[in-house]
Design a protein around this motif. Structure first.
Motif, short mmCIF file in Angstrom:
data_model
loop_
_atom_site.label_atom_id
_atom_site.label_comp_id
_atom_site.label_asym_id
_atom_site.label_seq_id
_atom_site.Cartn_x
_atom_site.Cartn_y
_atom_site.Cartn_z
N ASP A 79 -27.64 -24.03 -62.28
CA ASP A 79 -28.94 -24.17 -61.62
C ASP A 79 -30.04 -24.24 -62.68
O ASP A 79 -30.29 -23.27 -63.39
CB ASP A 79 -29.18 -22.98 -60.69
CG ASP A 79 -30.48 -23.11 -59.90
OD1 ASP A 79 -31.25 -24.06 -60.15
OD2 ASP A 79 -30.71 -22.25 -59.03
N LYS A 89 -26.38 -14.55 -60.13
CA LYS A 89 -25.56 -14.93 -58.98
C LYS A 89 -26.20 -16.03 -58.14
O LYS A 89 -25.52 -16.67 -57.32
CB LYS A 89 -25.27 -13.72 -58.10
CG LYS A 89 -26.48 -13.04 -57.50
CD LYS A 89 -26.06 -11.80 -56.71
CE LYS A 89 -27.26 -11.05 -56.13
NZ LYS A 89 -28.05 -11.86 -55.20
N GLU A 90 -27.50 -16.28 -58.35
CA GLU A 90 -28.16 -17.37 -57.62
C GLU A 90 -27.57 -18.73 -57.95
O GLU A 90 -27.79 -19.71 -57.23
CB GLU A 90 -29.67 -17.36 -57.92
CG GLU A 90 -30.44 -16.28 -57.21
CD GLU A 90 -30.29 -14.91 -57.85
OE1 GLU A 90 -30.72 -13.91 -57.24
OE2 GLU A 90 -29.75 -14.84 -58.99
N ASP A 114 -25.59 -19.73 -55.12
CA ASP A 114 -26.43 -20.26 -54.05
C ASP A 114 -26.76 -21.73 -54.30
O ASP A 114 -26.82 -22.54 -53.37
CB ASP A 114 -27.73 -19.47 -53.93
CG ASP A 114 -27.49 -17.99 -53.61
OD1 ASP A 114 -26.45 -17.69 -52.98
OD2 ASP A 114 -28.34 -17.16 -53.97
N GLU A 116 -23.98 -23.92 -53.22
CA GLU A 116 -23.96 -24.07 -51.76
C GLU A 116 -25.00 -25.09 -51.30
O GLU A 116 -24.81 -25.77 -50.30
CB GLU A 116 -24.22 -22.72 -51.10
CG GLU A 116 -23.06 -21.75 -51.27
CD GLU A 116 -23.29 -20.43 -50.55
OE1 GLU A 116 -24.46 -19.96 -50.53
OE2 GLU A 116 -22.32 -19.87 -50.02
N LYS A 117 -26.09 -25.19 -52.04
CA LYS A 117 -27.13 -26.16 -51.70
C LYS A 117 -26.73 -27.58 -52.08
O LYS A 117 -27.07 -28.54 -51.37
CB LYS A 117 -28.44 -25.77 -52.41
CG LYS A 117 -29.60 -26.69 -52.09
CD LYS A 117 -30.90 -26.16 -52.68
CE LYS A 117 -30.89 -26.20 -54.20
NZ LYS A 117 -32.20 -25.81 -54.77
#
Length: 275
Positions: free
Chosen positions: A158, A225-226, A229, A232-233
């Motif tokens: 990310d 941990k984001e 996420d 998932e996006k």
């Protein structure tokens, strides 16, 4: 501050390169073949175990690191009976042009894909830890038909999670380099431009067509941990499985190897795979 303390402990405690002969002794009766491939004037070094199986699993280490980060997996009975295994020194680490970083995710993906092209296995699964995560992600983007699955372990994928850390600029000076182990200097050289590299990859996530498993620790202070996420996006739930390990830190290959082995077995058994 916690991150700086953790990095200091890693610097003092970890050995990122071991000689191939030492690795062979560590594995005792397991026969490992070591090889090198010249890719656009860059030597790419790897360790390979041929079990004459249909599926090859390829490990790609983080930053810093070397192929031997995954040496324990070469000795796992549950993998020995089912898979051929390959672990690669990424550019700048181990015996792949040690000391000279390659900041481009596209180039790193090409280099490792060229190594994998040497092996005729019908099915190939990618496993990338930490910065190895965006590298194998880029491989799945650029070579979508060559792999049947991908496992991202604590992956730094990310771009929003890549912060401008003051000490990286300090390392990237002549004085800073004098006090920084070479492995960490190379690591710094590839992490500093990583945010831009990940931003360039944003429109390419839709090119990933293979089942992907993300394994992420909830207490990871190096790669938040984001990042799970973010996966998932960017990936449809028909392709993605996320496994959050409560209380786990960044070093999942050593602390939770069974979770990675299970993910390998799940992908090889066809979970989410459409031939």
């Amino acid at each position: 501050m916690k991150k700086i303390i953790l990095l200091s402990l890693i610097i003092s405690a970890c050995e990122f390169r071991i000689e191939d002969s030492e690795a062979q002794e560590t594995l005792d009766s397991i026969d490992i073949q070591f090889g090198d491939l010249n890719v656009d004037d860059r030597n790419m070094h790897y360790a390979y175990m041929d079990q004459n199986k249909d599926t090859l699993i390829a490990f790609v280490h983080g930053s810093p690191g070397s192929w031997s980060a995954f040496i324990d997996f070469f000795n796992a009975d549950s993998l020995l009976n089912r898979f051929d295994m390959l672990s690669i020194d990424r550019a700048g680490f181990g015996n792949s042009g040690f000391g000279i970083a390659e900041p481009s995710m596209q180039v790193q993906a090409f280099q490792i894909n060229e190594v994998l092209n040497q092996f005729p296995s019908k099915k190939k699964i990618l496993i990338g830890h930490s910065l190895g995560g965006p590298v194998v992600s880029r491989m799945a983007m650029d070579f979508p038909d060559q792999y049947i699955g991908m496992i991202l372990v604590a992956p730094s994928i990310d771009p929003e999670m890549e912060k401008d850390e003051w000490y990286r600029k300090a390392i990237n000076t002549k004085v800073g380099a004098l006090f920084t182990p070479k492995e960490f200097e190379v690591s710094n050289d590839e992490i500093m431009p990583l945010k831009k590299e990940l931003e360039d990859m944003l429109p390419l996530w839709e090119q990933i067509k293979i089942p992907t498993i993300v394994i992420q620790g909830t207490d990871d202070s190096l790669v938040p941990k984001e990042n799970a996420d973010f996966a998932e996006k960017m990936l449809p739930d028909t392709l993605l499985t996320v496994s959050l390990l409560d209380g786990a830190n960044h070093f999942i290959p050593w602390s939770h190897p069974k979770e990675i082995i299970k993910a390998i077995q799940d992908l090889s058994n066809g979970q989410g795979y459409y031939p």
